[in-house]
Write a protein that holds these residues in place. Sequence first.
Motif, PDB file in Angstrom:
ATOM      1  N   TYR A  38       0.840  -1.210   0.000  1.00 20.42           N
ATOM      2  CA  TYR A  38       0.000   0.000   0.000  1.00 20.42           C
ATOM      3  C   TYR A  38       0.875   1.260   0.000  1.00 20.42           C
ATOM      4  N   ALA A  39       1.874   1.262   0.886  1.00 22.42           N
ATOM      5  CA  ALA A  39       2.693   2.473   1.042  1.00 22.42           C
ATOM      6  C   ALA A  39       3.567   2.705  -0.200  1.00 22.42           C
ATOM      7  N   ALA A  40       4.136   1.614  -0.718  1.00 28.70           N
ATOM      8  CA  ALA A  40       5.018   1.755  -1.889  1.00 28.70           C
ATOM      9  C   ALA A  40       4.216   2.231  -3.100  1.00 28.70           C
ATOM     10  N   SER A  41       3.013   1.706  -3.270  1.00 31.04           N
ATOM     11  CA  SER A  41       2.176   2.136  -4.403  1.00 31.04           C
ATOM     12  C   SER A  41       1.834   3.613  -4.264  1.00 31.04           C
ATOM     13  N   ALA A  42       1.505   4.036  -3.034  1.00 29.59           N
ATOM     14  CA  ALA A  42       1.163   5.448  -2.817  1.00 29.59           C
ATOM     15  C   ALA A  42       2.353   6.354  -3.120  1.00 29.59           C
ATOM     16  N   ALA A  43       3.573   5.817  -2.920  1.00 29.11           N
ATOM     17  CA  ALA A  43       4.775   6.615  -3.178  1.00 29.11           C
ATOM     18  C   ALA A  43       5.150   6.599  -4.665  1.00 29.11           C
ATOM     19  N   GLY A  44       4.398   5.848  -5.472  1.00 31.17           N
ATOM     20  CA  GLY A  44       4.655   5.838  -6.912  1.00 31.17           C
ATOM     21  C   GLY A  44       5.482   4.660  -7.404  1.00 31.17           C
ATOM     22  N   PHE A  45       5.761   3.699  -6.528  1.00 33.12           N
ATOM     23  CA  PHE A  45       6.454   2.473  -6.969  1.00 33.12           C
ATOM     24  C   PHE A  45       5.412   1.489  -7.507  1.00 33.12           C
ATOM     25  N   PRO A  92       5.128  -2.156  -6.712  1.00 36.38           N
ATOM     26  CA  PRO A  92       5.755  -3.234  -5.932  1.00 36.38           C
ATOM     27  C   PRO A  92       5.262  -4.636  -6.314  1.00 36.38           C
ATOM     28  N   VAL A  93       6.225  -5.565  -6.506  1.00 33.31           N
ATOM     29  CA  VAL A  93       5.894  -6.989  -6.665  1.00 33.31           C
ATOM     30  C   VAL A  93       6.826  -7.778  -5.745  1.00 33.31           C
ATOM     31  N   PHE A  94       6.344  -8.929  -5.288  1.00 30.44           N
ATOM     32  CA  PHE A  94       7.117  -9.725  -4.329  1.00 30.44           C
ATOM     33  C   PHE A  94       7.604 -10.999  -4.995  1.00 30.44           C
ATOM     34  N   GLU A  95       8.858 -11.359  -4.685  1.00 22.60           N
ATOM     35  CA  GLU A  95       9.447 -12.586  -5.231  1.00 22.60           C
ATOM     36  C   GLU A  95      10.122 -13.354  -4.116  1.00 22.60           C
ATOM     37  N   GLY A  96      10.200 -14.691  -4.266  1.00 23.16           N
ATOM     38  CA  GLY A  96      10.861 -15.512  -3.241  1.00 23.16           C
ATOM     39  C   GLY A  96       9.936 -15.719  -2.057  1.00 23.16           C
ATOM     40  N   GLU A  97      10.444 -16.411  -1.051  1.00 27.32           N
ATOM     41  CA  GLU A  97       9.615 -16.599   0.143  1.00 27.32           C
ATOM     42  C   GLU A  97      10.474 -16.675   1.395  1.00 27.32           C
ATOM     43  N   ASP A  98       9.815 -16.465   2.524  1.00 24.14           N
ATOM     44  CA  ASP A  98      10.449 -16.469   3.848  1.00 24.14           C
ATOM     45  C   ASP A  98      11.703 -15.602   3.855  1.00 24.14           C
ATOM     46  N   ALA A  99      12.848 -16.206   4.233  1.00 22.04           N
ATOM     47  CA  ALA A  99      14.063 -15.409   4.430  1.00 22.04           C
ATOM     48  C   ALA A  99      14.647 -14.871   3.126  1.00 22.04           C
ATOM     49  N   THR A 100      14.166 -15.377   1.967  1.00 22.56           N
ATOM     50  CA  THR A 100      14.726 -14.888   0.689  1.00 22.56           C
ATOM     51  C   THR A 100      13.751 -13.977  -0.061  1.00 22.56           C
ATOM     52  N   GLU A 101      12.639 -13.642   0.595  1.00 19.08           N
ATOM     53  CA  GLU A 101      11.638 -12.816  -0.100  1.00 19.08           C
ATOM     54  C   GLU A 101      12.160 -11.391  -0.317  1.00 19.08           C
ATOM     55  N   ILE A 102      11.854 -10.860  -1.495  1.00 20.03           N
ATOM     56  CA  ILE A 102      12.205  -9.458  -1.769  1.00 20.03           C
ATOM     57  C   ILE A 102      11.019  -8.751  -2.413  1.00 20.03           C
ATOM     58  N   CYS A 103      11.027  -7.444  -2.303  1.00 22.90           N
ATOM     59  CA  CYS A 103      10.015  -6.617  -2.957  1.00 22.90           C
ATOM     60  C   CYS A 103      10.723  -5.776  -4.011  1.00 22.90           C
ATOM     61  N   ILE A 104      10.231  -5.877  -5.247  1.00 23.11           N
ATOM     62  CA  ILE A 104      10.888  -5.194  -6.372  1.00 23.11           C
ATOM     63  C   ILE A 104       9.952  -4.132  -6.945  1.00 23.11           C
ATOM     64  N   ASP A 105      10.539  -3.045  -7.408  1.00 24.18           N
ATOM     65  CA  ASP A 105       9.759  -2.055  -8.152  1.00 24.18           C
ATOM     66  C   ASP A 105       9.733  -2.517  -9.603  1.00 24.18           C
ATOM     67  N   LYS A 106       8.557  -2.992 -10.046  1.00 21.62           N
ATOM     68  CA  LYS A 106       8.466  -3.598 -11.381  1.00 21.62           C
ATOM     69  C   LYS A 106       8.856  -2.614 -12.480  1.00 21.62           C
ATOM     70  N   SER A 107       8.611  -1.346 -12.257  1.00 25.18           N
ATOM     71  CA  SER A 107       8.887  -0.380 -13.328  1.00 25.18           C
ATOM     72  C   SER A 107      10.378  -0.132 -13.530  1.00 25.18           C
ATOM     73  N   THR A 108      11.197  -0.347 -12.518  1.00 21.53           N
ATOM     74  CA  THR A 108      12.649  -0.105 -12.683  1.00 21.53           C
ATOM     75  C   THR A 108      13.478  -1.356 -12.445  1.00 21.53           C
ATOM     76  N   GLY A 109      12.892  -2.355 -11.801  1.00 22.44           N
ATOM     77  CA  GLY A 109      13.638  -3.574 -11.445  1.00 22.44           C
ATOM     78  C   GLY A 109      14.445  -3.420 -10.161  1.00 22.44           C
ATOM     79  N   ALA A 110      14.407  -2.245  -9.564  1.00 26.39           N
ATOM     80  CA  ALA A 110      15.188  -2.016  -8.332  1.00 26.39           C
ATOM     81  C   ALA A 110      14.545  -2.731  -7.142  1.00 26.39           C
ATOM     82  N   THR A 111      15.395  -3.209  -6.224  1.00 23.88           N
ATOM     83  CA  THR A 111      14.859  -3.858  -5.018  1.00 23.88           C
ATOM     84  C   THR A 111      14.458  -2.784  -4.010  1.00 23.88           C
ATOM     85  N   ILE A 112      13.198  -2.877  -3.562  1.00 22.17           N
ATOM     86  CA  ILE A 112      12.710  -1.922  -2.564  1.00 22.17           C
ATOM     87  C   ILE A 112      13.004  -2.440  -1.154  1.00 22.17           C
TER      88      ILE A 112
END
Length: 347
Positions: free
Chosen positions: A261-268, A270-290
């Motif tokens: 919710y917060a990342a979308s409001a900030a204009g990112f 956000p998509v999530f990949e991986g799970e548990d200890a390896t989960e990351i959130c990526i900005d789909k538009s730039t590929g950068a890890t949030i």
Amino acid sequence: MAKSNKALIIGGTGQDGAHIAKQLLEQGWDVYCGFRRGSASKTWRLIHLGILDEVTLVNINIDEPFNLTDVIKSICPDHIYHFAGESFVADSFIHPVTTLQANSMGTLFLLESIRHIAPHSRLFFTSSSEVFAVPEPGTLLNEDSLVDPGNPYAISKMTAQQLVKMYREKYGLHASIGIMFNHEGPLRGRNFVTRKMTYNLARLKLEGGAPIELGSLSASRDWGSAEDYTAAMIETVQQEQADDYVFATGNLTSVRSFLSYAASAAGFDPVFEGEDATEICIDKSTGATIAQVAERYFRPFDTSARAGDTTKLNTHIDWKGSRPVADMASEMVMVDIDRRNKGITNV
Ligand code: GDR
């Protein structure tokens, strides 16, 4: 001119203290904000709300019975809101003695001061949803739910809550208890996960840099708005009878969803990949890890998810409830972006 009523807020520079100070000022109260010696720099919340010059700051040490007594004697408050103490659950395993001293003994000192010096004063004490036993999945917790605290912080709150109840029943004090589920907003401290996310999203948005490191993204909480809860607290203290009330929304939201919710409001995007200890959130538009999971933020004894039932609060006072969590996440990140645009990075 008619004499104003006096409200003493113990913990008046914290999140709840600052919100309620503003609301009480708007209702014509004389407001005294108690702060702990050494925490004077924490007036940033009162500055943010534009009320620093409208309140009277009072040095209060909740661990010092005579200091508390002196303050209550000199102010003689009509209403007292008690928010002071240790509030970071995870730290209470590291500082159990300090936690019980501040939260349980501090509350006892306050109750004794009120009983001896200002028994007419009405008290509002903030307890915590942490006091409850692990709930059955899908059930909402209310004022009568089973209490079985699972960490030093929760034990300190349960003890204090029982003391407040006992002073109400045995000595007739008008002392109400708020059993508070998580409550957030732009004045939240950065050690709590919601504000940690919105503060760092603003940093990433405006300056970039390292991803946010978080603990479990699957942890979920019943997140309400601090500002909406403090408004309701004022109403409960004005009831003829003091009572216990759950403050909650009844909805669970995961850390992952709040971040989204917060990342979308900030204009990112956000998509999530991986799970548990390896989960990351990526900005789909730039590929950068949030954001990424870092094991050091996992809690070995994290409190189970729990949501509250506010039927009693809704019945006793005219309360509209909390704003939705997505709106709150959006508001928080926009305030953090605004702060960073103004060069404010130390709050
Ligand atoms: P909590 O709040 O412990 O519920 O206590 P916090 O925001 O610290 O944690 C909420 C959940 O998020 C998970 N989490 C993280 N938490 C923090 N702080 N930092 C992280 O990086 C992180 N990653 C995941 C936690 O494990 C937890 O599950 C709050 C306080 O206000 C208490 O004083 C109050 O009594 C309770 O709420 C109700």
